[in-house]
Design a protein around this motif. Structure first.
Motif, mmCIF file in Angstrom:
data_model
loop_
_atom_site.group_PDB
_atom_site.id
_atom_site.type_symbol
_atom_site.label_atom_id
_atom_site.label_comp_id
_atom_site.label_asym_id
_atom_site.label_seq_id
_atom_site.Cartn_x
_atom_site.Cartn_y
_atom_site.Cartn_z
ATOM 1 N N GLU A 1 0.752 -1.203 0.009
ATOM 2 C CA GLU A 1 0.075 0.033 -0.055
ATOM 3 C C GLU A 1 0.958 1.273 0.012
ATOM 4 N N ALA A 2 1.958 1.290 0.593
ATOM 5 C CA ALA A 2 2.760 2.295 0.983
ATOM 6 C C ALA A 2 3.755 2.672 -0.427
ATOM 7 N N LEU A 3 4.224 1.660 -1.035
ATOM 8 C CA LEU A 3 4.653 1.637 -2.318
ATOM 9 C C LEU A 3 3.728 2.117 -3.415
ATOM 10 N N CYS A 4 2.519 1.649 -3.605
ATOM 11 C CA CYS A 4 1.609 2.176 -4.492
ATOM 12 C C CYS A 4 1.176 3.630 -4.268
ATOM 13 N N ARG A 5 1.210 3.927 -2.813
ATOM 14 C CA ARG A 5 0.612 5.305 -2.546
ATOM 15 C C ARG A 5 1.707 6.388 -2.996
ATOM 16 N N GLU A 6 3.155 5.930 -2.836
ATOM 17 C CA GLU A 6 4.176 6.841 -3.021
ATOM 18 C C GLU A 6 4.486 6.847 -4.493
ATOM 19 N N LEU A 7 4.403 5.662 -5.212
ATOM 20 C CA LEU A 7 4.650 5.590 -6.775
ATOM 21 C C LEU A 7 3.526 5.888 -7.614
ATOM 22 N N ASP A 8 2.307 6.168 -6.967
ATOM 23 C CA ASP A 8 1.037 6.636 -7.740
ATOM 24 C C ASP A 8 0.683 5.613 -8.668
ATOM 25 N N CYS A 9 0.758 4.129 -8.058
ATOM 26 C CA CYS A 9 0.468 3.189 -9.003
ATOM 27 C C CYS A 9 -0.351 2.227 -8.461
ATOM 28 N N GLN A 10 -0.951 1.100 -8.999
ATOM 29 C CA GLN A 10 -1.482 -0.002 -8.586
ATOM 30 C C GLN A 10 -0.795 -1.160 -8.280
ATOM 31 N N PRO A 11 -1.283 -2.264 -7.141
ATOM 32 C CA PRO A 11 -0.271 -3.344 -7.168
ATOM 33 C C PRO A 11 0.109 -4.068 -8.220
ATOM 34 N N ALA A 12 -0.863 -4.144 -9.537
ATOM 35 C CA ALA A 12 -0.428 -4.931 -10.488
ATOM 36 C C ALA A 12 0.729 -4.243 -11.389
ATOM 37 N N ASP A 13 0.694 -2.964 -11.300
ATOM 38 C CA ASP A 13 1.828 -1.947 -11.789
ATOM 39 C C ASP A 13 3.126 -2.645 -11.182
ATOM 40 N N LEU A 14 3.508 -3.166 -9.950
ATOM 41 C CA LEU A 14 4.585 -3.666 -9.187
ATOM 42 C C LEU A 14 4.661 -5.128 -9.270
ATOM 43 N N LEU A 15 3.809 -5.964 -9.542
ATOM 44 C CA LEU A 15 3.714 -7.315 -9.456
ATOM 45 C C LEU A 15 3.195 -8.050 -10.707
ATOM 46 N N VAL A 16 4.067 -9.066 -11.439
ATOM 47 C CA VAL A 16 3.509 -9.433 -12.518
ATOM 48 C C VAL A 16 3.934 -10.831 -12.324
ATOM 49 N N PHE A 17 2.607 -11.616 -12.910
ATOM 50 C CA PHE A 17 2.732 -13.233 -12.648
ATOM 51 C C PHE A 17 2.981 -13.722 -13.918
ATOM 52 N N GLU A 18 4.053 -14.226 -14.050
ATOM 53 C CA GLU A 18 4.777 -15.040 -15.175
ATOM 54 C C GLU A 18 4.635 -16.751 -15.079
ATOM 55 N N ASP A 19 3.746 -17.132 -15.706
ATOM 56 C CA ASP A 19 3.770 -18.673 -15.785
ATOM 57 C C ASP A 19 4.773 -19.392 -16.340
ATOM 58 N N GLU A 20 5.470 -20.225 -15.534
ATOM 59 C CA GLU A 20 6.684 -20.847 -15.620
ATOM 60 C C GLU A 20 6.268 -22.003 -16.708
#
Length: 75
Positions: free
Chosen positions: A49-68
């Motif tokens: 939440e703090a990262l998203c607030r300071e970076l003005d983004c959504q969680p999905a902007d920071l975490l990406v799922f890549e199927d192995e």
């Protein structure tokens, strides 16, 4: 690891240093580096939440799922 952290890209896009983000979020440089390099095993929602607030983004902007399996099939 199927979850990739895109914090480097977000910092570059925001023209923000890792040190500045540490100061704004209140997290140590060591812990933020662990997250940035993808070595973290867990992330607290309060940190996300703090990262998203300071970076003005959504969680999905920071975490990406890549199927192995998909990566293995395409190789």
């Amino acid at each position: 690891m199927p979850i990739r952290v895109t914090l480097d890209r977000m910092l570059l896009d925001r023209r923000m240093s890792l040190t500045e983000l540490c100061d704004r979020v209140g997290i140590t440089m060591a812990n933020l580096s662990i997250l940035k390099t993808g070595k973290a095993k867990a992330v607290r929602f309060s940190t996300l939440e703090a990262l998203c607030r300071e970076l003005d983004c959504q969680p999905a902007d920071l975490l990406v799922f890549e199927d192995e399996e998909e990566e293995a099939d395409s190789a």
